[in-house]
Write a protein that holds these residues in place. Structure first.
Motif, PDB file in Angstrom:
ATOM      1  N   ALA A  46      14.820 -51.992  65.886  1.00 30.51           N
ATOM      2  CA  ALA A  46      13.755 -52.448  65.385  1.00 30.51           C
ATOM      3  C   ALA A  46      12.838 -53.187  66.387  1.00 30.51           C
ATOM      4  CB  ALA A  46      13.831 -53.056  64.100  1.00 30.51           C
ATOM      5  N   MET A  47      13.360 -53.989  67.105  1.00 29.65           N
ATOM      6  CA  MET A  47      12.673 -55.007  67.962  1.00 29.65           C
ATOM      7  C   MET A  47      11.960 -53.985  69.198  1.00 29.65           C
ATOM      8  SD  MET A  47      15.118 -58.287  68.898  1.00 29.65           S
ATOM      9  CE  MET A  47      14.031 -58.849  70.084  1.00 29.65           C
ATOM     10  N   ILE A  48      12.726 -53.049  69.841  1.00 27.19           N
ATOM     11  CA  ILE A  48      12.212 -52.158  70.766  1.00 27.19           C
ATOM     12  C   ILE A  48      11.207 -51.358  70.383  1.00 27.19           C
ATOM     13  CG2 ILE A  48      12.916 -50.250  72.061  1.00 27.19           C
ATOM     14  CD1 ILE A  48      15.893 -51.372  72.259  1.00 27.19           C
ATOM     15  N   LYS A  49      11.423 -50.901  68.932  1.00 28.66           N
ATOM     16  CA  LYS A  49      10.281 -50.025  68.551  1.00 28.66           C
ATOM     17  C   LYS A  49       8.752 -50.870  68.188  1.00 28.66           C
ATOM     18  CE  LYS A  49      13.762 -46.941  66.719  1.00 28.66           C
ATOM     19  NZ  LYS A  49      14.161 -46.110  65.362  1.00 28.66           N
ATOM     20  N   ALA A  50       9.148 -52.218  67.689  1.00 30.86           N
ATOM     21  CA  ALA A  50       8.030 -52.993  67.429  1.00 30.86           C
ATOM     22  C   ALA A  50       7.109 -53.477  68.541  1.00 30.86           C
ATOM     23  CB  ALA A  50       8.292 -54.263  66.440  1.00 30.86           C
ATOM     24  N   TYR A  51       8.174 -53.564  69.678  1.00 27.56           N
ATOM     25  CA  TYR A  51       7.435 -53.953  71.017  1.00 27.56           C
ATOM     26  C   TYR A  51       6.651 -52.887  71.480  1.00 27.56           C
ATOM     27  CZ  TYR A  51      10.051 -58.495  71.844  1.00 27.56           C
ATOM     28  OH  TYR A  51      10.526 -59.726  71.891  1.00 27.56           O
ATOM     29  N   GLU A  52       7.092 -51.768  71.301  1.00 29.07           N
ATOM     30  CA  GLU A  52       6.472 -50.727  71.950  1.00 29.07           C
ATOM     31  C   GLU A  52       5.284 -50.066  71.013  1.00 29.07           C
ATOM     32  OE1 GLU A  52       6.931 -47.221  74.730  1.00 29.07           O
ATOM     33  OE2 GLU A  52       7.603 -49.168  74.648  1.00 29.07           O
ATOM     34  N   ILE A  53       5.075 -50.217  69.739  1.00 28.72           N
ATOM     35  CA  ILE A  53       4.269 -49.880  69.117  1.00 28.72           C
ATOM     36  C   ILE A  53       2.980 -50.830  69.580  1.00 28.72           C
ATOM     37  CG2 ILE A  53       3.066 -49.830  66.662  1.00 28.72           C
ATOM     38  CD1 ILE A  53       5.878 -49.179  65.609  1.00 28.72           C
ATOM     39  N   GLN A  54       3.475 -52.240  69.345  1.00 25.40           N
ATOM     40  CA  GLN A  54       2.149 -53.402  69.670  1.00 25.40           C
ATOM     41  C   GLN A  54       1.488 -53.125  71.207  1.00 25.40           C
ATOM     42  OE1 GLN A  54       3.184 -57.123  68.954  1.00 25.40           O
ATOM     43  NE2 GLN A  54       1.584 -57.940  69.823  1.00 25.40           N
ATOM     44  N   GLY A  55       2.709 -52.617  72.262  1.00 18.78           N
ATOM     45  CA  GLY A  55       2.332 -52.824  73.390  1.00 18.78           C
ATOM     46  C   GLY A  55       1.720 -51.550  74.050  1.00 18.78           C
ATOM     47  N   VAL A  56       1.918 -50.430  73.440  1.00 16.76           N
ATOM     48  CA  VAL A  56       1.408 -49.076  74.094  1.00 16.76           C
ATOM     49  C   VAL A  56       0.079 -49.052  73.367  1.00 16.76           C
ATOM     50  CG1 VAL A  56       1.407 -46.715  73.658  1.00 16.76           C
ATOM     51  CG2 VAL A  56       3.462 -47.914  74.378  1.00 16.76           C
ATOM     52  N   ILE A  57      -0.403 -49.548  72.177  1.00 16.86           N
ATOM     53  CA  ILE A  57      -1.630 -49.381  71.573  1.00 16.86           C
ATOM     54  C   ILE A  57      -2.520 -50.548  72.473  1.00 16.86           C
ATOM     55  CG2 ILE A  57      -2.904 -49.912  69.528  1.00 16.86           C
ATOM     56  CD1 ILE A  57      -0.809 -49.242  67.707  1.00 16.86           C
ATOM     57  N   ALA A  58      -1.820 -51.490  72.816  1.00 21.62           N
ATOM     58  CA  ALA A  58      -2.517 -52.554  73.829  1.00 21.62           C
ATOM     59  C   ALA A  58      -3.143 -52.028  75.023  1.00 21.62           C
ATOM     60  CB  ALA A  58      -1.873 -53.920  73.737  1.00 21.62           C
ATOM     61  N   LEU A  59      -2.338 -50.980  75.627  1.00 15.25           N
ATOM     62  CA  LEU A  59      -2.630 -50.842  76.848  1.00 15.25           C
ATOM     63  C   LEU A  59      -4.177 -50.302  77.383  1.00 15.25           C
ATOM     64  CD1 LEU A  59       0.601 -48.388  77.712  1.00 15.25           C
ATOM     65  CD2 LEU A  59       0.036 -50.736  78.893  1.00 15.25           C
ATOM     66  N   GLU A  60      -4.745 -49.638  76.353  1.00 16.42           N
ATOM     67  CA  GLU A  60      -6.103 -48.948  76.791  1.00 16.42           C
ATOM     68  C   GLU A  60      -7.137 -49.460  75.738  1.00 16.42           C
ATOM     69  OE1 GLU A  60      -6.370 -45.235  78.521  1.00 16.42           O
ATOM     70  OE2 GLU A  60      -4.328 -44.900  77.835  1.00 16.42           O
ATOM     71  N   VAL A  74       0.364 -56.983  65.561  1.00 15.77           N
ATOM     72  CA  VAL A  74       1.726 -57.372  64.991  1.00 15.77           C
ATOM     73  C   VAL A  74       1.719 -56.864  63.516  1.00 15.77           C
ATOM     74  CG1 VAL A  74       2.901 -59.520  64.462  1.00 15.77           C
ATOM     75  CG2 VAL A  74       1.689 -59.556  66.596  1.00 15.77           C
ATOM     76  N   LYS A  75       0.793 -57.095  62.764  1.00 16.66           N
ATOM     77  CA  LYS A  75       0.768 -56.543  61.428  1.00 16.66           C
ATOM     78  C   LYS A  75       1.115 -55.290  61.365  1.00 16.66           C
ATOM     79  CE  LYS A  75      -3.267 -56.801  59.388  1.00 16.66           C
ATOM     80  NZ  LYS A  75      -4.265 -57.084  58.436  1.00 16.66           N
ATOM     81  N   VAL A  76       0.604 -54.197  62.221  1.00 16.45           N
ATOM     82  CA  VAL A  76       0.742 -52.778  62.359  1.00 16.45           C
ATOM     83  C   VAL A  76       2.034 -52.675  62.756  1.00 16.45           C
ATOM     84  CG1 VAL A  76       0.021 -50.712  63.779  1.00 16.45           C
ATOM     85  CG2 VAL A  76      -1.912 -52.201  62.805  1.00 16.45           C
ATOM     86  N   ALA A  77       2.733 -53.145  63.770  1.00 22.25           N
ATOM     87  CA  ALA A  77       3.880 -52.917  64.247  1.00 22.25           C
ATOM     88  C   ALA A  77       4.805 -53.303  63.255  1.00 22.25           C
ATOM     89  CB  ALA A  77       4.141 -53.420  65.666  1.00 22.25           C
TER      90      ALA A  77
END
Length: 482
Positions: free
Chosen positions: A146-160, A174-177
């Motif tokens: 679950a951590m891997i997925k939450a990190y990925e959702i937050q971080g990938v959206i943040a890229l651009e 954080v709320k979204v992920a």
């Protein structure tokens, strides 16, 4: 892919992409799981250290004093047992309070371990319920997934996508992920994950006002706990039958993109996987806003040359990246610890004077030292375009700073430059011993010897830790002190 403006079908596809990822993706690489384990232990260390801060500890516990939750989720380092939403808030603020937890820097910055408030609370809740009902409880390995997925959702959206440029705080991600992974942890369907995601985008989002002068304040330390707990709340509401809203992002006039992004589309070109957690940034040596981490390292390197000549300093030149100038270049009075730990001049001054930096250096007693403000007034912080370019370069993601001190007699120190902070993936091997010590020392300070030894024994055995029930892991960290 780019999500076109005013195309509800494609916007729904973004929600579906995330829902498919959350429900179907199984991380296979050992790097991702091992880094997730390190992130989990690092977050617990941050939580235990934050208990020493009275401004944080006073916010813990049930909203209504005396409320009892049977089989509630334990809050680390305390005797509190709470419902999942309140526990997510408490765990979240403990992890985040000292600004010492892991970090992600891109077009938007943030702290993916902020999601752990919700992830741990929900995993504990599900594990206890499953054990009572005779089902297979969630394990720590499920938490890591679950951590891997939450990190990925937050971080990938943040890229651009830069939310700070429209005045919104990064905790919205954080709320979204959390909403997405919490719904899945609660056995929600793909449709329900997408519905909870839409609810998170629709929600009113936090403004960044509490992170910037003249209004910097302690809310920046509990905002992430608020966001992750809200993600849990939206997941629970969805699982009680609340529908989703496919046009949450692109509905004309009322959708997120029109309201918050001036009609511009969100850009999410990268596929979701395990990229973010594998490239996460750790704070291992001192708590400081990440854009200033290398500046503090420079200050430490110069401390021996400068500390004995503070009265002779004419100016201090700091070369930095554009994001640092945007959020931590501060002049004038600093009113509280929340203000000071987001001021690059304050952090560099403390490093030059003391040669060290910990949470106590942001408190009023240290801030009253007149040498700090005297040195701050002599600092010039400017952008180095090369640093800004390398900050965004995918193959580098550097967070560079350089510091040089000039004296009234015309002499100067060497110019010290650090491109990659200690917690950067390029310096991971160097950081690992400090990460272990950060965790073990936090445990030793908080618990009696027998309990501390048990925690360290379990957490150093990777296979045993992964197999452990999520609720039993949380029970390891209970205490009666608060």
């Amino acid at each position: 892919m780019t999500i076109p403006h005013r195309d509800d079908a494609r916007q729904a596809d973004l929600l579906d992409r995330i829902a498919d990822y959350v429900c179907d993706y199984e991380p296979s690489g050992e790097t991702a799981r091992e880094t997730a384990r390190l992130c989990l232990l690092d977050a617990m260390a941050c939580a235990l250290q934050a208990l020493d801060i009275s401004a944080c500890a006073r916010l813990l516990g049930p909203d209504v004093p005396g409320t009892v939750v049977p089989d509630g989720i334990p809050v680390p380092g305390t005797g509190f047992r709470l419902d999942p939403v309140t526990a997510a808030f408490d765990i979240g603020i403990l992890i985040r309070w000292l600004d010492f937890n892991d970090t992600w820097l891109a077009a938007e910055w943030g702290h993916p371990s902020d999601n752990l408030g919700g992830v741990l609370a929900v995993a504990d809740y599900r594990a206890r319920r499953a054990a009572q009902e005779g089902h297979h409880p969630l394990s720590v390995d499920d938490v890591l997934t679950a951590m891997i997925k939450a990190y990925e959702i937050q971080g990938v959206i943040a890229l651009e996508n830069s939310f700070n440029r429209v005045g919104l705080d990064h905790v919205m991600l954080v709320k979204v992920a959390t909403a997405a992974v919490a719904t899945a942890l609660l056995a929600g369907s793909r449709r329900e994950v997408a519905a909870a995601l839409s609810q998170a985008w629709i929600d009113g989002q936090s403004l960044r006002v509490y992170r910037h002068a003249p209004d910097t304040g302690p809310r920046k330390s509990w905002a992430a706990g608020d966001a992750t707990s809200r993600g849990v709340r939206l997941a629970l509401l969805t699982l009680r039958g609340e529908p989703g809203y496919p046009g949450a992002l692109t509905t004309p006039v009322w959708g997120f993109q029109d309201v918050a992004f001036g009609g511009n589309p969100l850009v999410v070109d990268r596929a979701f996987g395990s990229y973010v957690i594998e490239n996460i940034l750790f704070k291992v040596a001192f708590p400081a806003e990440f854009h200033a981490q290398t500046a503090v390292e420079c200050a430490f390197a110069l401390q021996a040359e400068v500390a004995g000549r503070l009265d002779e300093v004419e100016r201090v030149e700091i070369a930095s990246q554009a994001p640092a100038l945007r959020i931590i270049d501060k002049h004038g009075p600093l009113r509280n610890p929340a203000d000071r730990d987001h001021c690059i001049q304050y952090m560099v001054a403390a490093g030059l004077i003391f040669g060290e930096l910990d949470a106590s250096h942001y408190e009023d007693a240290v801030a009253a030292d007149p040498r700090i403000d005297a040195l701050r007034e002599k600092m010039q912080c400017t952008e180095d375009p090369n640093y800004s370019r390398d900050y965004l370069a995918p193959e580098k993601r550097a967070i560079a700073n350089a510091v040089q001190v000039f004296f009234r007699d015309g002499s100067r120190t060497r110019k010290v430059e650090v491109e990659y902070p200690l917690g950067h993936p390029r310096r991971r091997t160097e950081a690992l011993p400090l990460l272990r010590e950060k965790f073990e020392s936090s445990v030793r300070r908080r618990y009696p010897p027998a309990q501390a030894d048990r925690i360290r024994e379990i957490c150093s055995d990777t296979e045993a830790l992964r197999a452990m029930r999520a609720d039993e892991f949380m029970d390891l960290f209970t205490s009666t002190e608060i």
